[in-house]
Design a protein around this motif. Structure first.
Motif, short mmCIF file in Angstrom:
data_model
loop_
_atom_site.label_atom_id
_atom_site.label_comp_id
_atom_site.label_asym_id
_atom_site.label_seq_id
_atom_site.Cartn_x
_atom_site.Cartn_y
_atom_site.Cartn_z
N ILE A 1 0.84 -1.20 0.00
CA ILE A 1 0.00 0.00 0.00
C ILE A 1 0.87 1.25 0.00
O ILE A 1 0.64 2.19 -0.77
CB ILE A 1 -0.95 -0.01 1.22
N VAL A 2 1.89 1.25 0.85
CA VAL A 2 2.81 2.39 0.90
C VAL A 2 3.50 2.58 -0.45
O VAL A 2 3.62 3.70 -0.95
CB VAL A 2 3.85 2.19 2.02
N GLU A 3 3.96 1.48 -1.04
CA GLU A 3 4.66 1.57 -2.33
C GLU A 3 3.76 2.17 -3.40
O GLU A 3 4.19 3.00 -4.21
CB GLU A 3 5.12 0.17 -2.74
N ARG A 4 2.50 1.79 -3.40
CA ARG A 4 1.57 2.32 -4.40
C ARG A 4 1.32 3.82 -4.19
O ARG A 4 1.17 4.57 -5.14
CB ARG A 4 0.25 1.54 -4.36
N MET A 5 1.27 4.24 -2.95
CA MET A 5 1.10 5.67 -2.69
C MET A 5 2.32 6.46 -3.16
O MET A 5 2.21 7.49 -3.82
CB MET A 5 0.83 5.92 -1.21
N LEU A 6 3.49 5.96 -2.80
CA LEU A 6 4.72 6.70 -3.10
C LEU A 6 5.05 6.70 -4.58
O LEU A 6 5.75 7.60 -5.06
CB LEU A 6 5.88 6.12 -2.30
N THR A 7 4.56 5.71 -5.34
CA THR A 7 4.81 5.67 -6.78
C THR A 7 3.67 6.26 -7.60
O THR A 7 3.67 6.18 -8.82
CB THR A 7 5.06 4.22 -7.24
N GLY A 8 2.68 6.87 -6.91
CA GLY A 8 1.61 7.55 -7.62
C GLY A 8 0.53 6.67 -8.18
O GLY A 8 -0.12 7.02 -9.17
N HIS A 9 0.28 5.50 -7.58
CA HIS A 9 -0.76 4.59 -8.06
C HIS A 9 -1.95 4.48 -7.09
O HIS A 9 -2.83 3.66 -7.29
CB HIS A 9 -0.17 3.20 -8.33
N GLN A 10 -1.93 5.25 -6.04
CA GLN A 10 -3.10 5.38 -5.16
C GLN A 10 -3.37 6.86 -4.98
O GLN A 10 -2.50 7.60 -4.52
CB GLN A 10 -2.86 4.72 -3.80
N MET A 11 -4.57 7.30 -5.33
CA MET A 11 -4.85 8.74 -5.34
C MET A 11 -5.12 9.29 -3.95
O MET A 11 -4.70 10.40 -3.62
CB MET A 11 -6.05 9.05 -6.25
N LEU A 12 -5.84 8.55 -3.11
CA LEU A 12 -6.29 9.06 -1.82
C LEU A 12 -6.00 8.07 -0.71
O LEU A 12 -5.95 6.86 -0.93
CB LEU A 12 -7.80 9.35 -1.86
N GLU A 13 -5.87 8.59 0.49
CA GLU A 13 -5.75 7.77 1.69
C GLU A 13 -6.63 8.36 2.78
O GLU A 13 -6.65 9.58 2.99
CB GLU A 13 -4.31 7.69 2.16
N ALA A 14 -7.40 7.50 3.46
CA ALA A 14 -8.24 7.93 4.58
C ALA A 14 -7.38 7.96 5.84
O ALA A 14 -6.65 7.01 6.12
CB ALA A 14 -9.41 6.98 4.77
N ILE A 15 -7.45 9.04 6.59
CA ILE A 15 -6.65 9.18 7.80
C ILE A 15 -7.48 9.81 8.92
O ILE A 15 -8.51 10.43 8.67
CB ILE A 15 -5.39 10.05 7.58
N THR A 16 -7.01 9.62 10.13
CA THR A 16 -7.52 10.35 11.28
C THR A 16 -6.36 11.12 11.88
O THR A 16 -5.32 10.55 12.18
CB THR A 16 -8.12 9.40 12.33
N THR A 17 -6.52 12.43 12.01
CA THR A 17 -5.47 13.27 12.57
C THR A 17 -5.97 13.92 13.85
O THR A 17 -7.14 14.29 13.94
CB THR A 17 -5.01 14.34 11.56
#
Length: 467
Positions: free
Chosen positions: A269-285
């Motif tokens: 999942i991290v790899e896909r985010m960092l390589t531009g293959h996942q557009m969004l991530e849900a987070i709680t801040t």
């Protein structure tokens, strides 16, 4: 959506009872003069015991007594007593799952603690059980509207009134890389899909293992009440915004299976985010210091774009933490009840106390007392030791670099707070109605028009029964 809805079903039925129709119910002893009853939905903590002892020692004309509703049948008993006119003076409005507050680092993908329950806040207000707290906040010399963080309290309002108070919040939202989603604060489903169309082949909107139920729980369930007007009794599920939401959900799989270990899945999942293959991530801040680490999710500056909504507003929501307390409209001594409430959930911290809190990352959330909020931000701007506390799961700290909070982070954090207009206070029964009725649409057995019509009719019956 596997959560049981017994309590809300029971609440709807019991709150409609009259003393005449339920004359055989066993009630607690008659309340004595000069006594305020505190309804505890959770096991009484040592901190609460200490607060009550201090209050009772200082007060000469009123004392607080705890009435325990933390057992398995406690909420049922409380609903029955409310219907029969035995209304406690101060009420906890939220039963913690597994006896603990939801951790600040819990991601939207994780299940909430088992056994968590919410009182039917909106219905209780409409039936006149609860006292508006704004006059007490405004008259409080240590608070006033300038002394509190307004967006979370405005989000908890019902028709301009605030009927419960809480001490801290966190914000659940969605982020994306600024180069892809821009600097917008909110968008529609069409705008999200248009943005996604420019992503590389093989990309996903969310993490690739997200299921339809994941998306419904995170994206739809917290926003369903926007389609219900409790004042007029009408609902608007037969709208383009809700139809867009249903079509969006249909694009996700019913289930996800993998042979990868949890650690391998997280790494991918991290790899896909960092390589531009996942557009969004849900987070709680939950605090300012979280923002620098969040920027590293995509290897660049992140935009808090939020969940897509029908009108393009920011689809984020506040989760409430600490005790969520309300004062009954029939309370014997409302001023004394307010004095206890504000000392319990709206107390101010000194710099030493706040700094001590900041040594324990799991304790940090966004305070609603403005002095506490500003002090926490000042400490975060100075603190350089946050890396190891940054993110508790499932995305591990080791994937990310760290930088100190700066003025830009503070401005973006305040923009996120100011643009968030909803609280997470789920209506489990409403969610269950929508999810169950939508099932045949997702399996291809009913059309979208048929499904929307069924949802509209079923929700209308539910609203008519609970207004």
């Amino acid at each position: 959506m596997k959560r049981k809805i017994v309590w809300l079903l029971l609440a709807a039925a019991v709150l409609a009872l009259t003393a005449c129709s339920a004359g055989g119910e066993k009630l607690p002893p008659e309340q004595e003069d000069g006594v305020l009853i505190y309804a505890a939905l959770n096991p009484v903590s040592s901190e609460l015991e200490k607060s009550i002892k201090i209050f009772n020692r200082v007060q000469t004309d009123v004392q607080i007594e705890v009435r325990d509703y933390s057992d398995e049948n406690g909420m049922q008993r409380l609903f029955t007593e409310l219907a029969l006119g035995q209304v406690p003076d101060i009420m906890e409005m939220h039963r913690l799952g597994e006896g603990k507050d939801t951790a600040w680092f819990q991601t939207p993908y994780q299940d909430r603690p088992a056994g968590e329950d919410w009182m039917p806040y909106r219905q209780m207000v409409q039936k006149g059980y609860l006292e508006d707290l704004w006059p007490y906040i405004e008259a409080d010399p240590e608070l006033g509207r300038d002394g509190v963080l307004m967006p979370p309290l405005k989000a908890a309002e019902i028709n301009g009134g605030l009927y419960m108070l809480f001490s801290d919040v966190s914000i659940t939202t969605m982020i994306g890389p600024e180069r892809v989603v821009g600097t917008r604060s909110g968008w529609t489903f069409d705008e999200m899909l248009e943005t996604f169309s420019a992503m590389p082949e093989g990309s996903t909107i969310m993490r690739y293992n997200a299921t339809r139920e994941d998306m419904f729980s995170m994206l739809c369930a917290p926003l369903l009440e926007q389609y219900v007007d409790w004042e007029t009794g009408q609902n608007s599920f037969d709208s383009q915004g809700f139809r867009d939401m249903m079509e969006f959900l249909s694009a996700f799989p019913a289930e996800f299976k993998t042979f990868l270990s949890q650690e391998e899945l997280e790494a991918e999942i991290v790899e896909r985010m960092l390589t531009g293959h996942q557009m969004l991530e849900a987070i709680t801040t939950a605090a300012l210091w979280y923002l620098p680490g969040v920027d590293t999710f995509f290897g660049e500056r992140a935009t808090y774009v939020g969940y897509p909504t029908a009108d393009g507003s920011l689809g984020s929501y506040f989760s409430l933490h600490g005790s969520k307390l309300a004062i009954s409209s029939t309370c014997q001594n409302k001023d004394a009840a307010w004095d206890f409430m504000r000392q319990t959930v709206a107390k101010k911290y000194g710099s030493t106390e706040m700094r001590n809190l900041h040594t324990h990352g799991e304790e940090i959330k966004t305070p609603i007392v403005r002095k506490n909020y500003e002090m926490a931000n000042r400490l975060d701007m100075k603190d350089t030791l946050r890396a190891e506390l940054l993110y508790g799961g499932p995305l591990k700290t080791s994937y990310f670099k760290w930088q100190q909070c700066n003025q830009d982070h503070l401005q973006r954090y305040e923009n996120l707070i100011n643009n968030t207009t909803q609280i997470y206070w789920p209506n489990s029964e409403l969610s269950a109605i929508v999810w169950e009725t939508a099932g045949p649409y997702f399996t291809g057995d009913k059309t979208l028009d048929e499904t929307v019509s069924l949802i509209q009719n079923r929700v209308q019956l539910y609203v008519n029964e609970n207004r």
